[in-house]
Design a protein around this motif. Sequence first.
Motif, short mmCIF file in Angstrom:
data_model
loop_
_atom_site.label_atom_id
_atom_site.label_comp_id
_atom_site.label_asym_id
_atom_site.label_seq_id
_atom_site.Cartn_x
_atom_site.Cartn_y
_atom_site.Cartn_z
N SER A 56 33.58 49.23 46.18
CA SER A 56 32.92 49.27 44.43
C SER A 56 33.93 47.70 44.17
O SER A 56 32.72 46.74 42.89
CB SER A 56 33.49 49.66 43.72
OG SER A 56 35.08 50.55 43.46
N MET A 57 34.81 47.56 44.67
CA MET A 57 35.47 45.77 44.68
C MET A 57 34.53 44.80 44.89
O MET A 57 35.89 43.75 46.15
CB MET A 57 36.74 45.98 44.54
CG MET A 57 37.71 46.99 43.74
SD MET A 57 39.58 47.54 44.42
CE MET A 57 39.39 48.27 45.80
N THR A 58 33.41 44.78 44.59
CA THR A 58 32.75 43.56 45.12
C THR A 58 33.14 42.13 44.85
O THR A 58 33.05 40.78 45.34
CB THR A 58 31.58 43.34 44.35
OG1 THR A 58 31.20 43.20 43.35
CG2 THR A 58 31.04 44.44 45.30
N SER A 59 34.04 42.03 43.62
CA SER A 59 34.57 40.83 43.58
C SER A 59 36.35 39.61 43.93
O SER A 59 36.82 38.45 43.76
CB SER A 59 34.67 40.08 42.27
OG SER A 59 35.50 41.02 41.38
N LEU A 60 36.45 40.87 44.47
CA LEU A 60 38.17 40.63 45.41
C LEU A 60 37.91 40.57 47.16
O LEU A 60 36.88 41.14 46.91
CB LEU A 60 38.87 42.34 44.90
CG LEU A 60 39.23 42.63 43.75
CD1 LEU A 60 40.16 43.64 44.01
CD2 LEU A 60 39.96 41.17 42.71
N SER A 61 38.89 39.69 47.36
CA SER A 61 38.87 39.03 48.44
C SER A 61 39.17 40.55 48.96
O SER A 61 40.39 41.47 48.59
CB SER A 61 39.10 38.17 49.13
OG SER A 61 41.00 38.19 48.48
N THR A 62 39.44 40.49 50.85
CA THR A 62 39.70 41.77 51.57
C THR A 62 41.38 41.33 51.35
O THR A 62 42.20 42.68 51.16
CB THR A 62 39.44 41.78 52.60
OG1 THR A 62 38.01 41.85 53.18
CG2 THR A 62 39.99 42.74 53.88
N GLY A 63 41.49 40.79 51.15
CA GLY A 63 43.18 40.74 51.18
C GLY A 63 43.46 40.54 49.96
O GLY A 63 44.76 41.38 49.85
N THR A 64 43.06 40.20 49.18
CA THR A 64 43.79 40.70 47.88
C THR A 64 43.87 42.00 47.61
O THR A 64 44.29 42.89 46.79
CB THR A 64 42.21 40.71 46.29
OG1 THR A 64 42.32 39.26 46.86
CG2 THR A 64 43.00 40.52 45.08
N ILE A 65 42.35 42.86 48.04
CA ILE A 65 42.50 44.42 48.29
C ILE A 65 43.77 44.99 48.27
O ILE A 65 44.14 46.29 48.12
CB ILE A 65 41.03 44.98 48.44
CG1 ILE A 65 40.17 44.32 47.19
CG2 ILE A 65 41.56 46.49 48.56
CD1 ILE A 65 38.11 44.91 48.27
N ALA A 66 43.90 44.25 49.88
CA ALA A 66 44.92 44.91 50.43
C ALA A 66 46.59 44.87 49.29
O ALA A 66 47.73 45.66 50.06
CB ALA A 66 45.04 44.58 52.59
#
Length: 282
Positions: free
Chosen positions: A25-35
């Motif tokens: 659902s967090m489409t505007s966040l990069s993988t690293g940011t989600i991490a």
Amino acid sequence: MNRKAIYAIIICAILAGANGLLIKSMTSLSTGTIAWFRTGIPVLILIPFLWKDGELHFRGNNKKMLLASLINAARMYLYLLAYIYTSIGNTVVLFYTYPIFVTIIEVIAFKQKIERKQTLLLLLAFTGIVITYIGKPFSFQSNDFIGMLAAVGASIGYAITVVLFKAENSRYSQNQMVFYQNIVGAIVFIPFLSAIPSATLPDLGIGVFYGFLIGIVVFKLFFYGLKELTAATATTLMYLEVVSAILLGYFVLDEAITWNILLGGAFIVTSSYLISRLNKKK
């Protein structure tokens, strides 16, 4: 048997099954940011409690724990990539091969003797992985291939951290263990926070909620259940995460539940469960 503890583990497994929905659902966040949200939020929440309880002085093999935390950071990145590139069903089924890799690591690193039953179960799990991938292209240009490869990599990384954390478990409190699990990731993923200005406000809110729910609530529920139940019962109930994740993907995201996911997943989960039981008996 404590019913509250059983309910706690069941709720824990269902919430853990929501991992994929939150990540996708967090489409505007990069993988690293989600991490970073997944690792950084738990660390920020735990620091005041560790300070209050006088647990900021760590006693034990801190170098080993930091190594485990570094591996866990890499594992976390692969885990997120898996959910982003392939379906929730593919990711959760392949990630639950980690008990199999724990067995392989213990055989190779600690020269533990492998039983015939374990060998057969490892073959069953490998068969399940092959079945799960039937019908998908074997190419790095395929999102499914990249995602499923990342899921297996995350499973191996998690297996390594399980072995490392297990060796030091008695020397640290629950909060210290969760802190160590996340601290290196919270640091190494900081550069990815530079992308926050381009992210949407709802996604940032989901990111904070994701870090709190999965990083704190899920672990607290599991540890609470583990206090009252046997380890075998608690870990067996956690396999409900696989069912929860697949059903949530099907009903919320309309992800297809194919025959090979069901059959391959059944082989993998059965193999992982039985291997875990054998390891506990030993």
